[in-house]
Design an enzyme around this catalytic site. Structure first.
Site, PDB file in Angstrom:
ATOM      1  N   ARG A 346      30.990 -42.641  25.314  1.00 60.82           N
ATOM      2  CA  ARG A 346      31.208 -41.883  24.055  1.00 60.82           C
ATOM      3  C   ARG A 346      31.494 -40.161  24.649  1.00 60.82           C
ATOM      4  O   ARG A 346      31.912 -39.676  23.767  1.00 60.82           O
ATOM      5  CB  ARG A 346      30.125 -41.973  23.411  1.00 60.82           C
ATOM      6  CG  ARG A 346      29.260 -40.694  24.179  1.00 60.82           C
ATOM      7  CD  ARG A 346      27.841 -40.712  23.028  1.00 60.82           C
ATOM      8  NE  ARG A 346      26.831 -42.032  22.682  1.00 60.82           N
ATOM      9  CZ  ARG A 346      25.255 -41.730  24.022  1.00 60.82           C
ATOM     10  NH1 ARG A 346      25.518 -40.452  24.663  1.00 60.82           N
ATOM     11  NH2 ARG A 346      25.227 -42.439  22.777  1.00 60.82           N
ATOM     12  N   ASN A 464      21.785 -39.911  20.390  1.00 58.66           N
ATOM     13  CA  ASN A 464      21.041 -39.035  21.069  1.00 58.66           C
ATOM     14  C   ASN A 464      20.622 -40.396  21.862  1.00 58.66           C
ATOM     15  O   ASN A 464      19.814 -41.631  21.406  1.00 58.66           O
ATOM     16  CB  ASN A 464      19.584 -38.917  20.090  1.00 58.66           C
ATOM     17  CG  ASN A 464      18.545 -38.503  20.541  1.00 58.66           C
ATOM     18  OD1 ASN A 464      18.464 -38.289  21.399  1.00 58.66           O
ATOM     19  ND2 ASN A 464      17.649 -37.448  19.448  1.00 58.66           N
ATOM     20  N   ASP A 465      20.416 -40.286  23.392  1.00 57.81           N
ATOM     21  CA  ASP A 465      20.054 -40.839  23.854  1.00 57.81           C
ATOM     22  C   ASP A 465      18.841 -40.837  24.494  1.00 57.81           C
ATOM     23  O   ASP A 465      18.267 -42.008  24.660  1.00 57.81           O
ATOM     24  CB  ASP A 465      20.674 -40.250  25.212  1.00 57.81           C
ATOM     25  CG  ASP A 465      21.892 -40.704  25.346  1.00 57.81           C
ATOM     26  OD1 ASP A 465      22.857 -41.565  25.132  1.00 57.81           O
ATOM     27  OD2 ASP A 465      23.075 -40.192  26.793  1.00 57.81           O
ATOM     28  N   ALA A 466      18.166 -39.970  23.942  1.00 55.64           N
ATOM     29  CA  ALA A 466      16.574 -40.320  23.987  1.00 55.64           C
ATOM     30  C   ALA A 466      15.796 -40.595  22.810  1.00 55.64           C
ATOM     31  O   ALA A 466      14.475 -40.269  22.816  1.00 55.64           O
ATOM     32  CB  ALA A 466      16.104 -38.700  24.401  1.00 55.64           C
TER      33      ALA A 466
END
Ligand code: GLC
Length: 778
Positions: A346, A464-466
């Site tokens: 991404r 949003n990886d988190a």
């Protein structure tokens, strides 16, 4: 305290004190051979891959800070040692200056009338780097000096170098022959690192422990203290490259010594590799070529605007940072150690947006490589390692969709529709397809991977990886991916129209409408859009929540995707500003989660106000800027741009701490006690999106299939601006006038006097002058 200033004409940032709050760095080279250098010459190098082909070592987050680097020790007749880059000796200098330029850094230090200036760069296309030192003095008598250069080699595999010491320390080997120091591992499979000097040395050292001495550091090496090198070899342990020179410099004269460091296939290749850089004229020519390459790249889009900060960023530092993020994604910086992240799918897709206008073939190649990491069902590996090609991590719900945005933008910019027919194999052995089919599978995958509300599943995470919402008992859903899918579908509609695939136009249009309608039914929360649902069906980003009531991204993307009706677009962006804006950027969400909550995910590992838990995630601010520009609010779009523009931090660098010439990824948000402190500079999606927001949405010159769309959205007090741009190998000189002091709305566009709707595609090499008048149609 101020630490530096912009020298716009020279396209340099000049640092005037060495003790910056964090190392303020620059990147050397490109994705073939690269390096990092700080304002005190700390940093390291890598040959194409910082994980498997690390050439110079670096000790991250260590004390003393920012060690080691590409050092020079100068020893005067008084027996006092100093470094012209201040570090590592760190005795005070009479004068110090560091100039970070485009692909090069020049650091100069003066002490007791002696001045030494080091220029560090990677010649274009070379797999090596040059450190050129010029030493002069202002004393009336001849000056006798000794110098020692210093660099610490890495046994290539950077992970093993940190974690498998009895192996890496046994296999290293360094020795000197004439003007060259060689370093390699016993297997010799990676080749051979070399450091060569242009001036016959009086001595050398190849072994760190011998040169530095027991329980000392780079600051006070025993060899420098004794005033001569030891002739050490490294039969194991830690190889270094150190040449010892003795100089007598008559009054009014100077000496020049060049060190060339790089990697060769074998020892025997080294002489050929270094030869072109041993001649001062050839070296000067290589430096000139590097400067010309950057002038050419940056010349592709230049602006004159009433705002010096926006102009500085758009003309120089922002496109420069875009090229750096395109080269290294989020792989290697002072925050990402070049081991873990590889080239993110991404991230890299987004990075192409900032360079497609100057790096057509590199972007094409990158897109093909990325799509080779896609699976036949449509989703993709989250990242890959450039040296081995190995893909890594799955389960993200958004990666593949960015490929649609990246590829369509690339085609609009370059006109290269042929790329769509390029066959690329899927990563799972599921055959090969032309790029067009890869993109279609990307949107189909998301259309087929829906949760209980019919909204795309979140998977492990989205952008949003988190935010890792629990997937129990049902799959969690992501409204952001819903809007991103809408945007990708719109892009597919336009693309299908452009290439004459009518059934796809209808199919994707229908899917876009259906998804947009659904999101408007299920994800509207009254004053803004939800962020998603956990697996138990509870909403996230809702007024029902105490923490995580509102998230910025679904609001911006509701607008960017054109899925939200106008009143809702206006309402949701207004809510986002009211609840999340700060003077240095809009926070990602709020209020932050007060404590760790596994059902929400990694963001709750951060304290309130940090990173994805309510920090200012700068990457997302350009999306809000674009949304306001799309709504015609130029005042707000520009204000939001200016509040994140790095030069704004020149005034308060001791608190912001990171470089004021490039965007950083995160700034601590209002709820954090250290609100306003920046981190993770350089490698961030902020670079490409800030560039897109400034050039395509505020200044409003946007590439499209049939030409350049002109749709500025500026502060109403601006009287106009100019932009000169290359597009499909023709040149456009555009002057925008704003006689009625409006924000947006184009009254007329003329090309060489003729009225047009958009700027047409010209023949290669042609030039045109366009005048644009903003205001209401008459
Ligand atoms: C980092 C990652 C990026 C991600 C963002 C938000 O910047 O590189 O891929 O989207 O964090 O989690």
């Amino acid at each position: 305290m101020t630490y530096g200033y912009f020298e716009s004409q020279a396209r340099e940032f000049v640092i005037t004190r060495p003790d910056t709050p964090t190392p303020w760095i620059n990147y050397l080279g490109d994705h073939t051979y690269g390096g990092i250098i700080s304002n005190t010459a700390g940093g390291y190098s890598f040959d194409g891959d910082p994980k498997y082909r690390r050439l110079l070592r670096y000790r991250y987050n260590s004390l003393p800070a920012d060690r080691p680097g590409r050092y020079l020790y100068i020893l005067g007749e008084d027996g006092q040692a100093w470094s012209p880059t201040w570090a590592p000796v760190c005795v005070p200098l009479d004068r110090y200056e560091c100039r970070h330029g485009l692909g090069y850094t020049v650091i100069e230090g003066c002490k007791n009338g002696v001045s030494a200036q080091g220029t560090f760069f990677v010649p274009p296309g070379a797999r090596l780097e040059v450190w050129r030192w010029r030493i002069s003095h202002s004393r009336p008598e001849p000056v006798r000096l000794k110098t020692f250069c210093y660099a610490e080699f890495c046994p290539y595999d950077a992970d093993n170098d940190l974690t498998n010491l009895d192996w890496t320390q046994q296999i290293a080997n360094a020795w000197a022959k004439g003007n060259v120091i060689y370093y390699t591992t016993h297997m010799r499979t990676t080749g051979c690192t070399f450091l060569c000097t242009s001036a016959g040395p009086s001595g050398f050292d190849c072994d760190r422990e011998s040169f530095v001495g027991r329980y000392r550091s780079e600051q006070n090496p025993i060899a420098v203290e004794r005033g001569h090198s030891l002739g050490s070899l490294a039969h194991r342990g830690n190889g270094i490259g150190s040449f010892f020179h003795e100089w007598v410099i008559p009054p009014g004269e100077s000496v020049e010594v060049v060190f060339v460091m790089g990697i060769a296939d074998g020892e025997e290749d080294v002489p050929n590799r270094i030869a072109p850089y041993c001649d001062p004229a050839a070296l000067e020519a290589a430096f000139g070529e590097l400067k010309a390459q950057w002038q050419d790249r940056l010349g592709a889009l230049t602006v004159q605007t009433p705002d010096p900060i926006l102009s500085e960023m758009v003309n120089t530092w922002n496109p420069y940072q875009c090229m750096t993020t395109f080269n290294w994604a989020r792989f290697v910086s002072l925050y990402e150690c070049g081991i873990r992240r590889g080239i993110g799918f991404r991230d890299s897709c987004q990075d192409t947006l900032g360079v497609a206008h100057v790096a057509q073939s590199a972007v094409r190649e990158r897109l093909l490589r990325l799509l080779g990491n896609q699976f036949s069902r449509g989703d993709a590996y989250h990242q890959y390692f450039p040296f081995t090609g190995e893909g890594d991590k799955t389960g993200y719900s958004d990666d593949h969709l960015w490929a649609v945005l990246a590829t369509t933008h690339y085609i609009k910019e370059t006109g290269d529709v042929d790329v769509l027919a390029e066959p690329v194999k899927y990563a799972d052995g599921g055959g090969s397809d032309p790029i067009y089919a890869h993109l279609a599978r990307a949107v189909e995958y998301s259309l087929n991977t829906l949760g209980p509300h019919g909204v795309p599943r979140l998977g492990f995470a989205d952008w949003n990886d988190a935010l890792n919402l629990s997937n129990e008992p049902a799959p969690a859903e992501s409204v952001l991916v819903g809007f991103l899918l809408c945007k990708a579908l719109r892009e597919m509609v336009q693309l299908a129209e452009h290439v004459g695939r009518q059934p796809d136009v209808e199919r994707f249009e229908h899917e876009h409408r259906t998804m947009a309608d659904l999101l408007n039914q299920v994800a509207w929360d009254g004053d803004w859009y939800l962020r998603g649902w956990k697996g138990d069906g509870s909403p996230v980003g809702s007024r029902e929540n105490d923490a995580g009531r509102i998230f910025l991204n679904p609001q911006s993307w509701a607008v960017i995707s054109s899925a939200a009706p106008l009143p809702r677009s206006q309402a949701c962006m207004k809510s986002a500003l009211e609840l999340l804006d700060t003077p240095v950027g809009i926070m990602l969400m709020g209020p932050p989660y007060p404590k760790y909550d596994a059902s929400i995910g990694g963001c709750t590992t951060y304290p309130p106000g940090a990173k994805e838990n309510g920090g200012i995630f700068v990457h997302t601010n350009p999306w809000a800027i674009m949304a306001f520009a799309m709504l015609g609010d130029g005042e707000t779009a520009f204000r939001l741009y200016r509040q994140i523009a790095p030069p704004g931090h020149l005034e308060n660098p001791d608190h912001f701490q990171v470089e004021p010439y490039v965007f950083c990824q995160n700034i601590l948000g209002l709820p954090h006690p250290l609100y306003g402190l920046g981190r993770n500079s350089w490698l961030t999606g902020t670079a490409s999106w800030a560039y897109v927001a400034a050039t395509q949405y505020i200044l409003g010159v946007r590439p499209d299939y049939g030409g350049l769309v002109i749709s500025p959205c500026i502060p109403p007090q601006w009287l106009g601006f100019k932009i000169r741009r290359r597009f499909r190998e023709a040149w456009y000189d555009i002057e925008v006038r704003n006689p009625d002091r409006v924000s947006s709305g184009v009254r007329e566009i003329r090309v060489d006097g003729r009225p047009v709707e958009r700027l047409p595609v010209l023949r290669k090499g042609d030039e045109c002058r366009a005048t644009v008048v903003l205001g209401q149609h008459k």
